[in-house]
Motif scaffolding. Structure first.
Motif, short mmCIF file in Angstrom:
data_model
loop_
_atom_site.label_atom_id
_atom_site.label_comp_id
_atom_site.label_asym_id
_atom_site.label_seq_id
_atom_site.Cartn_x
_atom_site.Cartn_y
_atom_site.Cartn_z
N TYR A 252 -0.19 12.97 -1.23
CA TYR A 252 1.16 13.58 -1.08
C TYR A 252 2.20 13.93 -2.20
N SER A 253 2.44 15.06 -2.36
CA SER A 253 3.00 15.42 -3.42
C SER A 253 4.81 15.48 -3.31
N GLY A 254 5.53 15.49 -4.24
CA GLY A 254 6.86 15.43 -4.09
C GLY A 254 7.49 15.95 -5.40
N THR A 255 8.71 16.47 -5.32
CA THR A 255 9.57 17.11 -6.61
C THR A 255 10.91 16.60 -6.35
N GLY A 256 11.57 16.94 -7.67
CA GLY A 256 12.80 16.43 -8.02
C GLY A 256 12.91 15.09 -8.18
N THR A 257 11.92 14.55 -8.75
CA THR A 257 11.83 13.17 -9.02
C THR A 257 12.62 12.55 -9.99
N ALA A 258 12.97 13.63 -10.99
CA ALA A 258 13.94 13.05 -12.17
C ALA A 258 15.25 13.41 -11.89
N ASP A 259 15.51 14.37 -11.56
CA ASP A 259 17.22 14.74 -11.31
C ASP A 259 17.41 15.62 -9.98
N ARG B 206 9.78 10.70 -21.78
CA ARG B 206 9.85 10.90 -20.05
C ARG B 206 10.26 12.28 -19.86
N GLN B 207 9.92 13.29 -20.33
CA GLN B 207 10.31 14.56 -20.10
C GLN B 207 9.53 15.41 -18.91
N PRO B 208 10.24 15.50 -17.92
CA PRO B 208 9.66 16.07 -16.68
C PRO B 208 9.09 17.75 -16.87
N PHE B 209 8.27 18.03 -16.17
CA PHE B 209 7.82 19.57 -16.51
C PHE B 209 8.94 20.31 -15.79
N ASP B 210 8.64 21.70 -16.23
CA ASP B 210 9.58 22.74 -15.63
C ASP B 210 9.23 22.84 -14.03
N LYS C 251 15.86 18.21 -8.83
CA LYS C 251 15.27 19.43 -9.11
C LYS C 251 13.92 19.57 -9.74
N SER C 252 14.17 19.10 -10.96
CA SER C 252 12.80 18.67 -11.80
C SER C 252 12.27 17.43 -11.50
N GLY C 253 10.99 17.23 -12.18
CA GLY C 253 10.18 15.99 -11.74
C GLY C 253 9.16 15.92 -10.70
N ASP C 254 7.88 15.33 -10.89
CA ASP C 254 6.80 15.32 -10.13
C ASP C 254 6.32 14.35 -9.83
N HIS C 255 5.75 14.16 -8.61
CA HIS C 255 4.77 12.81 -8.42
C HIS C 255 4.15 12.99 -7.25
N ILE C 256 3.05 12.07 -7.17
CA ILE C 256 2.28 12.07 -5.89
C ILE C 256 2.38 10.61 -5.50
N LEU C 257 1.98 10.54 -4.12
CA LEU C 257 2.12 9.41 -3.26
C LEU C 257 0.86 8.84 -2.80
N LEU D 272 0.58 -1.20 -0.08
CA LEU D 272 -0.04 -0.14 -0.19
C LEU D 272 0.75 1.09 -0.06
N PHE D 273 1.81 1.28 -1.00
CA PHE D 273 2.78 2.32 -1.09
C PHE D 273 2.98 2.65 -2.60
N TRP D 274 2.37 3.50 -3.22
CA TRP D 274 2.29 3.75 -4.72
C TRP D 274 2.41 5.35 -4.97
N GLY D 275 3.47 5.28 -6.06
CA GLY D 275 3.69 6.68 -6.58
C GLY D 275 3.28 7.08 -7.89
N ILE D 276 2.92 8.10 -8.35
CA ILE D 276 2.45 8.35 -9.79
C ILE D 276 3.32 9.44 -10.28
N GLU D 277 4.12 9.16 -11.12
CA GLU D 277 5.07 10.36 -11.72
C GLU D 277 4.51 10.83 -13.04
N PHE D 278 4.50 12.40 -13.18
CA PHE D 278 4.11 13.02 -14.05
C PHE D 278 5.04 13.54 -15.12
N VAL D 279 4.70 13.68 -16.47
CA VAL D 279 5.64 13.82 -17.55
C VAL D 279 4.84 14.79 -18.45
N GLN D 280 5.84 15.70 -18.96
CA GLN D 280 5.18 16.53 -20.00
C GLN D 280 5.18 15.77 -21.32
#
Length: 484
Positions: free
Chosen positions: A436-443, A409-413, A445-451, A396-404
């Protein structure tokens, strides 16, 4: 292990360090009315939770929020457990609400330690109970150093650690120095001890090369860790630190089979310890009480927290294996570390009852079943969304990563603040869900996900509601984003 922050560190075009507060936060909050609390933001006051039951939070404005994340993956039994409340009151009824661990022990702390060691099938030897995840990592760092000081002969040069990029191990200065979270480290770099270097995160979605197999990827990361030991001088390294399932820093990233066995082989080659940070992913969150039980690797030191007490009292701790304990036992016979609220009786009583409920009600079985349902529904309903790059997790621990751009697999600004804005939209009617949101997922600094991290006793119908609301938030947000 990661706290939910309302401000994020960034560097502007001129190289100046700045803090930004997502502009959307005010949409779910009122302007500050002069609260005496130093909240996460001084610009707005958060809405007040006035009651809670199960996975629902009642707010002061009359709104009911579906708590799909247990806060920061903390409320593993949901809210309002009568059993835990009674256990806390029973401890207070005997009058032992506090005692100094330098002089005394308590039935509550002894019982909790026994429960925890039994949950490892005796593979760990001792438990050390503190108040927060950051405290547990601070203790782990000091214990690692002391282990080498007490070896015969002592290895006095061991004073460094290796962790991974896009990692987070706590907010206090020692724990922050041990992690690789760029945003949270940034403002405080001048204060951080230069004791830790980083190797690549194990993130198949971002890290595997085209045509590379999982086995080849694992071997490449093993070789990278080996090379880092050599670079810093293996005789100076105390331990390698990693989360078996990466929490807020990467959004529930798991590792390919054999990864941790490969990492441990490098530690053994150079005589270093292996520290697992299970503050967020442990204590049942991924389907076994300890995440390492699915990896076939036993750590030397393990940090635990969050699901340990389920939010009913502040508590975290260390589990220490026989190798480390035996060295201390034949040496000074003590750990040169202590804190005022170490082994706090009320917190221990609460955590002990939480762990008993998990065991007696066979909640690990429910975590596995509901986790499978959660995964299937997420993949079925969001897997093809053009801005959903990856769906990953365990239990019961899942993440969804968002991309532009999905194919690239290009992250958002980072300036778009995608994850924060999705979280804020979720709090609004008609969604009324806590994500639960998080940033810096890609590198970093950039990259977005929710948990998503619902309670272990979540029902099938509640899972369906969680996924439905999450899907609608994401779809509606990106429909609006595309049009703007």
């Amino acid at each position: 292990m990661s706290p939910l922050v309302l401000s994020d560190y960034s560097t502007d075009e001129d190289g100046e360090q700045t803090f930004t507060t997502p502009s959307s936060f005010s949409s779910s909050s009122s302007f500050s009315s002069g609260s005496a609390v130093l909240h996460r933001s001084l610009k707005v006051d958060p809405l007040k939770v006035i009651a809670a039951s199960g996975i629902n939070l009642q707010l002061s404005n009359g709104q009911e929020i579906l708590d799909a994340t247990g806060g920061a993956a903390v409320s593993c039994l949901g809210h309002g457990s009568q059993r835990v409340q009674k256990a806390i009151m029973a401890q207070m009824d005997i009058g032992v609400s506090y005692c100094h661990s330098m002089f005394f022990s308590t039935t509550a702390s002894e019982g909790l330690a026994e429960e925890l060691i039994a949950s490892t099938n005796g593979q760990m030897a001792k438990a050390f109970i503190v108040g927060s995840g950051s405290e547990s990592m601070e203790a782990a760092l000091k214990l690692s150093r002391q282990y080498y000081l007490e070896l015969k002969p002592p290895q006095l040069k061991r004073d460094k650690f290796i962790s991974r990029h896009e990692s987070y191990h706590g907010i206090t200065l020692g724990a922050l120095a041990a992690g690789g979270h760029k945003a949270r480290r940034g403002p405080f770099e001048p204060l951080l001890a230069k004791i830790t270097s980083q190797v690549s995160a194990c993130n198949s979605y971002r890290g595997m090369k085209d045509g590379e197999t999982e086995g080849q990827y694992v071997e490449r990361l093993r070789a990278e860790l080996d090379a880092e030991f050599v670079r810093v001088d293996p005789k100076t390294v105390c331990a390698f630190i990693a989360e078996p399932v990466v929490g807020a820093a990467l959004g529930c990233v798991t590792s390919p089979p054999g990864y941790f066995k490969a990492m441990k082989s490098v530690c053994e080659k150079y005589g270093a310890l292996l520290i697992f940070d299970e503050v967020m992913c442990g204590m049942g969150r991924t389907g076994t009480i300890h995440a390492w039980q699915q990896e076939g690797v036993v750590p030397d030191i393990q940090t635990i927290g969050k699901g340990l007490g389920g939010g009913y009292a502040p508590i975290a701790g260390l589990l220490i294996n026989h190798r480390v304990v035996d060295v201390l036992r034949t040496g000074t016979g003590s750990f040169a570390h202590g804190q005022t609220y170490q082994g706090h009786p009320v917190s221990c009583a609460a955590a002990l009852e939480v762990q008993r409920i998990i065991r007696e009600e066979d909640l690990m079985n429910n975590v596995k079943k509901m986790g499978q349902k959660l995964e299937k529904l997420l993949r079925d309903q969001l897997g093809e969304h053009p801005n959903v790059g990856d769906i990953r997790g365990r239990g019961l621990f899942w993440g969804i990563e968002f991309v532009q751009e999905k194919a690239l697999r290009q992250p958002f600004d980072p300036k778009e603040q995608i994850a924060w804005r999705i979280q804020e939209k979720g709090l609004q009617p008609p969604y009324s869900i806590s994500l639960y949101s998080g940033t810096g997922t890609a590198d970093g600094k950039s990259g977005d996900h929710i948990l998503l991290a619902p309670a272990y006793n979540v029902t099938a119908s509640e899972i369906e509601i969680i996924v439905d609301r999450t899907k609608r938030v994401i779809q509606d947000y990106f429909d609006t984003w595309v049009k703007k």
